[in-house]
Motif scaffolding. Structure first.
Motif, PDB file in Angstrom:
ATOM      1  N   CYS A  56       5.983  26.685   9.564  1.00 44.99           N
ATOM      2  CA  CYS A  56       5.325  26.536  10.871  1.00 44.99           C
ATOM      3  C   CYS A  56       5.679  27.754  11.722  1.00 44.99           C
ATOM      4  CB  CYS A  56       5.826  25.261  11.568  1.00 44.99           C
ATOM      5  SG  CYS A  56       5.617  23.726  10.621  1.00 44.99           S
ATOM      6  N   ILE A  92      11.730  24.180  11.681  1.00 41.87           N
ATOM      7  CA  ILE A  92      11.626  22.741  11.445  1.00 41.87           C
ATOM      8  C   ILE A  92      12.825  22.242  10.653  1.00 41.87           C
ATOM      9  CG2 ILE A  92       9.106  22.629  11.562  1.00 41.87           C
ATOM     10  CD1 ILE A  92       9.078  22.486   8.465  1.00 41.87           C
ATOM     11  N   VAL A 143       9.954  14.967  10.226  1.00 37.62           N
ATOM     12  CA  VAL A 143       9.846  16.417  10.365  1.00 37.62           C
ATOM     13  C   VAL A 143       9.978  16.719  11.852  1.00 37.62           C
ATOM     14  CG1 VAL A 143       8.462  18.474   9.935  1.00 37.62           C
ATOM     15  CG2 VAL A 143       8.304  16.527   8.367  1.00 37.62           C
ATOM     16  N   THR A 144      10.928  17.592  12.202  1.00 35.51           N
ATOM     17  CA  THR A 144      11.239  17.880  13.602  1.00 35.51           C
ATOM     18  C   THR A 144      11.080  19.365  13.902  1.00 35.51           C
ATOM     19  OG1 THR A 144      12.854  16.070  13.609  1.00 35.51           O
ATOM     20  CG2 THR A 144      13.040  17.690  15.384  1.00 35.51           C
ATOM     21  N   ASN A 145      10.410  19.665  15.001  1.00 35.71           N
ATOM     22  CA  ASN A 145      10.363  21.012  15.553  1.00 35.71           C
ATOM     23  C   ASN A 145      11.705  21.185  16.262  1.00 35.71           C
ATOM     24  OD1 ASN A 145      10.136  23.152  17.412  1.00 35.71           O
ATOM     25  ND2 ASN A 145       7.949  22.797  17.747  1.00 35.71           N
ATOM     26  N   SER A 185       9.081  15.393  17.053  1.00 32.42           N
ATOM     27  CA  SER A 185       9.146  15.038  15.637  1.00 32.42           C
ATOM     28  C   SER A 185       8.032  14.068  15.271  1.00 32.42           C
ATOM     29  CB  SER A 185      10.505  14.425  15.294  1.00 32.42           C
ATOM     30  OG  SER A 185      10.652  13.164  15.905  1.00 32.42           O
ATOM     31  N   CYS A 192       2.478  20.780  10.811  1.00 29.17           N
ATOM     32  CA  CYS A 192       2.858  21.711  11.894  1.00 29.17           C
ATOM     33  C   CYS A 192       2.015  21.478  13.139  1.00 29.17           C
ATOM     34  CB  CYS A 192       2.718  23.155  11.431  1.00 29.17           C
ATOM     35  SG  CYS A 192       3.774  23.617  10.045  1.00 29.17           S
ATOM     36  N   LEU A 204       3.417  19.024  15.650  1.00 35.79           N
ATOM     37  CA  LEU A 204       4.712  19.336  16.255  1.00 35.79           C
ATOM     38  C   LEU A 204       4.652  20.477  17.261  1.00 35.79           C
ATOM     39  CD1 LEU A 204       6.766  19.210  12.927  1.00 35.79           C
ATOM     40  CD2 LEU A 204       6.497  17.395  14.634  1.00 35.79           C
TER      41      LEU A 204
END
Length: 175
Positions: free
Chosen positions: A52, A56, A91-93, A99, A171, A174
């Motif tokens: 992304c 992440i 999945v976390t930015n 997330s 992506c 986020l």
């Protein structure tokens, strides 16, 4: 549309049946002393630009994935494995903390070749990362759902062939 779904399911199931039914009884492909074992998904991080535009972190929230060796090479390494089980992945930015929680608990048969390539025959959903110029999907963290095949070249170039299904770049959720 329904006919294509049935064809895709038949291709995946056919590949699985052929795999299991062509191995002699007692050989590695028929269990060979290998039962289902846990196949935990390890958390990992990707820097900004790898998948992304931002960094992440990916980790399993619920992981019941297990695998079974269906066939082995003469040296005992896996030639063909089956993966299945529930998998919820967050999945976390990491730059913003935003997330998303994904169901990535698909089923796959993975064939390993002696040249280092692998082929995944999948009934999704499954999360795959594609790097810049690393496959036939653009850079991203892709949730791929349906029936499909992903071929990994010896250099890790990924080629996705959809039989039936969808692709979604996580992506975009986020940003």
């Amino acid at each position: 549309m329904r006919r294509m779904f049935n064809l895709g399911a038949a291709l995946v199931v056919g590949a699985l049946v052929a795999t299991v039914s062509t191995t002699p009884a007692g050989a590695a492909g028929n269990g060979g002393g290998h039962g289902w074992v846990p196949a935990p998904q390890q958390p990992f991080d990707q820097p900004a630009g790898a998948r992304c535009d931002f960094p992440i972190h990916v980790e399993a929230v619920l992981d019941e994935v297990r695998k079974k060796v269906l066939a082995e090479f003469p040296d005992g390494s896996p030639r063909r494995e089956m993966y299945q089980g529930a998998l919820l992945t967050r999945v976390t930015n990491t730059a913003t903390g935003v997330s998303t929680l994904l169901d990535a608990g698909g089923m796959a048969m993975v064939e390993y070749a002696t040249d280092g390539s692998t082929t995944w025959y999948v009934t999704g959903p499954v999360l795959f990362g594609f790097g810049e110029n690393g496959g036939n999907l653009p850079r991203g963290a892709w949730l791929i759902d349906g029936q499909f095949v992903v071929e990994f070249s010896p250099t890790n170039f990924k080629t996705l062939t959809m039989v039936h299904g969808t692709t979604h770049n996580v992506c975009t959720d986020l940003d």
